[in-house]
Scaffold this active site. Structure first.
Site, PDB file in Angstrom:
ATOM      1  CD  GLU A 222      -2.321   0.802   2.061  1.00 20.93           C
ATOM      2  OE1 GLU A 222      -2.962   0.095   2.582  1.00 20.93           O
ATOM      3  OE2 GLU A 222      -3.142   2.487   2.686  1.00 20.93           O
TER       4      GLU A 222
ATOM      5  CE  LYS B 267      -5.569  -1.692   5.618  1.00 22.34           C
ATOM      6  NZ  LYS B 267      -4.948  -0.304   4.716  1.00 22.34           N
TER       7      LYS B 267
ATOM      8  CG  ASP C 256       1.441 -16.856  11.060  1.00 25.29           C
ATOM      9  OD1 ASP C 256       0.740 -16.261  11.197  1.00 25.29           O
ATOM     10  OD2 ASP C 256       1.112 -17.571  11.523  1.00 25.29           O
TER      11      ASP C 256
ATOM     12  CG  HIS D  49      -3.261   7.265  -0.489  1.00 26.15           C
ATOM     13  ND1 HIS D  49      -3.231   6.526   0.945  1.00 26.15           N
ATOM     14  CD2 HIS D  49      -4.531   6.958  -1.048  1.00 26.15           C
ATOM     15  CE1 HIS D  49      -3.709   5.002  -0.384  1.00 26.15           C
ATOM     16  NE2 HIS D  49      -4.406   5.577  -0.886  1.00 26.15           N
TER      17      HIS D  49
END
Ligand code: MEV
Length: 464
Positions: free
Chosen positions: A111, A305, A321, A418
């Protein structure tokens, strides 16, 4: 329609049907013995049955192989049925001051703007004393789930009797870990029959030091289960039916609320600004934004998130992991019965404080850590951290990411930063040349980038 064209129409229809059937059949038929095929054969099967341009697909798959045969073999053997490699960019967020030590943090993520945001937050806090972290616990958990229908008191007596044996019969597995100071911390019998009829657990805690410990824990648990079942069969207090304890499964838990780390930043409110924001206003809005994430699960999920953008990127770069961490972190965020923010903030006596507490079961030995060359490198860049140090670094990455995201949200909005970072992706999709990319990147330094404004600017430039 005349007769000839009707026949042509029907014939074309028939061909389309046969062709579609052929494709559909080959796609819906099970593939037998796929794992036994060579890599080339696997690729042939997949590209010819599932892709539109088999040659093109093959070229792509091969382009992503590594010319170094040994290195490629290493990657091929990480998982099963490999047909190529799947690349993610590896970036570095420098200037993280953590407990007075400087780190450059490797991040593997697709991202755009995550690494830039982390770097910006790191620099901001570098000038304000950096991040302070503490490991609050390192306890890992595993459980043997079993069914027992009988007298609970007898089960308790049996458990007290068998407990030393559970440890001693696992000693081959625990010896090395024990020598290094880790091992089995506690084995408890838990009565879960109020949740499910006849359901009990051996709830076990472990200290796995620098290893994430999944294999160690699972091996111990499977041995516990074996010993437990065997010993029950000859336990004289048990009736015949009680002797027949039914082991359902033995597995570690990824919910590790006591494998916890805290990271924090703080500074006087009036230092909480750079050129473009008013410090008091910013601090107030920051507190409101966190309060909203604490109060409202829809916002909390997105808020968290953003934290996981930082956490996962470091987890991936260091070969840990991320699925285990994700599962555990979100369970922790809901531990009080409602999903809420992982970060918190306060203003007391003019001091702004922002912190996170997050469960992270990580390893810096074992697993991929000594196998994947980029993981080895990432750990070296992090100055070969212990698992506890890595927990602190990862928590900081999460906190920094959250600070950067919320800061943008309550000031400029998220899209400005962004889209600047995403600009190159759009230009690449449009097939822009290097020269066009430079011109348009300069253009969007002064103009708002949205998907349509980028397309428009690109088309204008091309038409000139
Ligand atoms: C995007 O990947 C992450 C954010 O949505 C996080 C947030 O809203 O806090 C920007």
């Amino acid at each position: 329609m005349n007769e000839a064209s009707t026949i042509r129409f029907l014939t074309a229809g028939l061909f389309i049907c046969i062709f579609t059937n052929l494709i559909t059949n080959s796609m819906t038929k099970p593939i037998q013995g796929f794992s036994k095929l060579t890599k080339e054969e696997k690729i042939d099967r997949i590209v010819s049955n599932y892709t539109h341009d088999a040659e093109y697909a093959k070229i792509i798959l091969k382009r992503y192989w590594n010319d170094d045969k040994a290195l490629q073999k290493l990657h091929d053997e990480f998982i099963e049925n490999t047909i190529s490699n799947y690349y993610l960019p590896l970036g570095i967020a420098p200037n993280f001051l953590i407990n007075n030590k400087l780190y450059a943090i490797p991040m593997a993520i697709e991202e755009s703007s995550v690494v830039a945001a982390a770097s910006k937050a790191a620099k901001f806090w570098l000038e304000r004393g950096g991040f302070k972290t503490t490991v609050l616990g390192t306890e890992k958990i595993g459980q043997v789930h079993f069914m027992f229908s009988g007298d609970l008191n007898k089960l308790k007596t049996f458990f007290d009797f068998v407990k030393p044996k559970l440890r001693s019969e696992a000693s081959d597995i625990t010896r090395n870990m024990h020598k290094r100071g880790g091992g089995i911390s506690k084995i408890e019998l838990r009565d879960k029959t109020t949740e499910l009829d006849n359901y009990y657990q051996l709830h076990c805690t472990f200290e796995t030091l620098d290893a994430m410990g999944a294999n160690f824990i699972n091996s111990c648990l499977e041995q516990f289960a074996k010993t437990f079942k065997q010993e029950a069969q000859t336990f004289s207090d048990f009736s015949e039916s009680e002797k027949n304890i039914e082991i359902v499964m033995s597995i570690l838990s990824n919910y590790v609320p006591n494998c916890l780390v805290r990271a924090e930043v703080s500074c006087p409110v009036d230092e909480l600004t750079d050129a473009d924001t008013n410090a008091t206003e910013f601090a107030k809005k920051m507190i409101q934004a966190i309060a909203i994430a604490k109060a409202e699960p829809h916002r909390a999920v997105t808020h968290n998130k953003g934290i996981m953008n930082g956490v996962d990127a470091v987890i991936l770069a260091t070969g840990n992991d991320f699925r285990a961490v994700e599962a555990g972190v979100h369970a922790y965020a809901a531990k009080d019965g409602k999903y809420t923010s992982l970060t918190d903030a306060s203003i007391e006596d003019g001091i702004f404080k922002f912190w996170i507490e997050i469960p992270l079961a990580l390893g810096t030995v074992g697993g991929l850590t000594s196998l994947h060359p980029l993981v080895k490198l990432a750990l070296e860049i992090l100055q070969k951290p212990s698992a506890q140090e890595l927990m602190q670094i990862v928590a900081v990455a999460g906190l920094a990411q959250n600070f950067a995201a919320v800061r943008s949200l309550i000031t400029t909005g998220i899209q400005e930063g962004h889209m600047k970072m995403h600009l190159l992706n759009i230009l690449n999709q449009l097939g822009a040349t290097e020269k066009e990319k430079t011109t348009l990147t300069n253009h969007f330094k002064k103009n708002t980038a949205t998907h349509s404004s980028v397309v428009e600017a690109f088309e204008n430039l091309r038409s000139k």
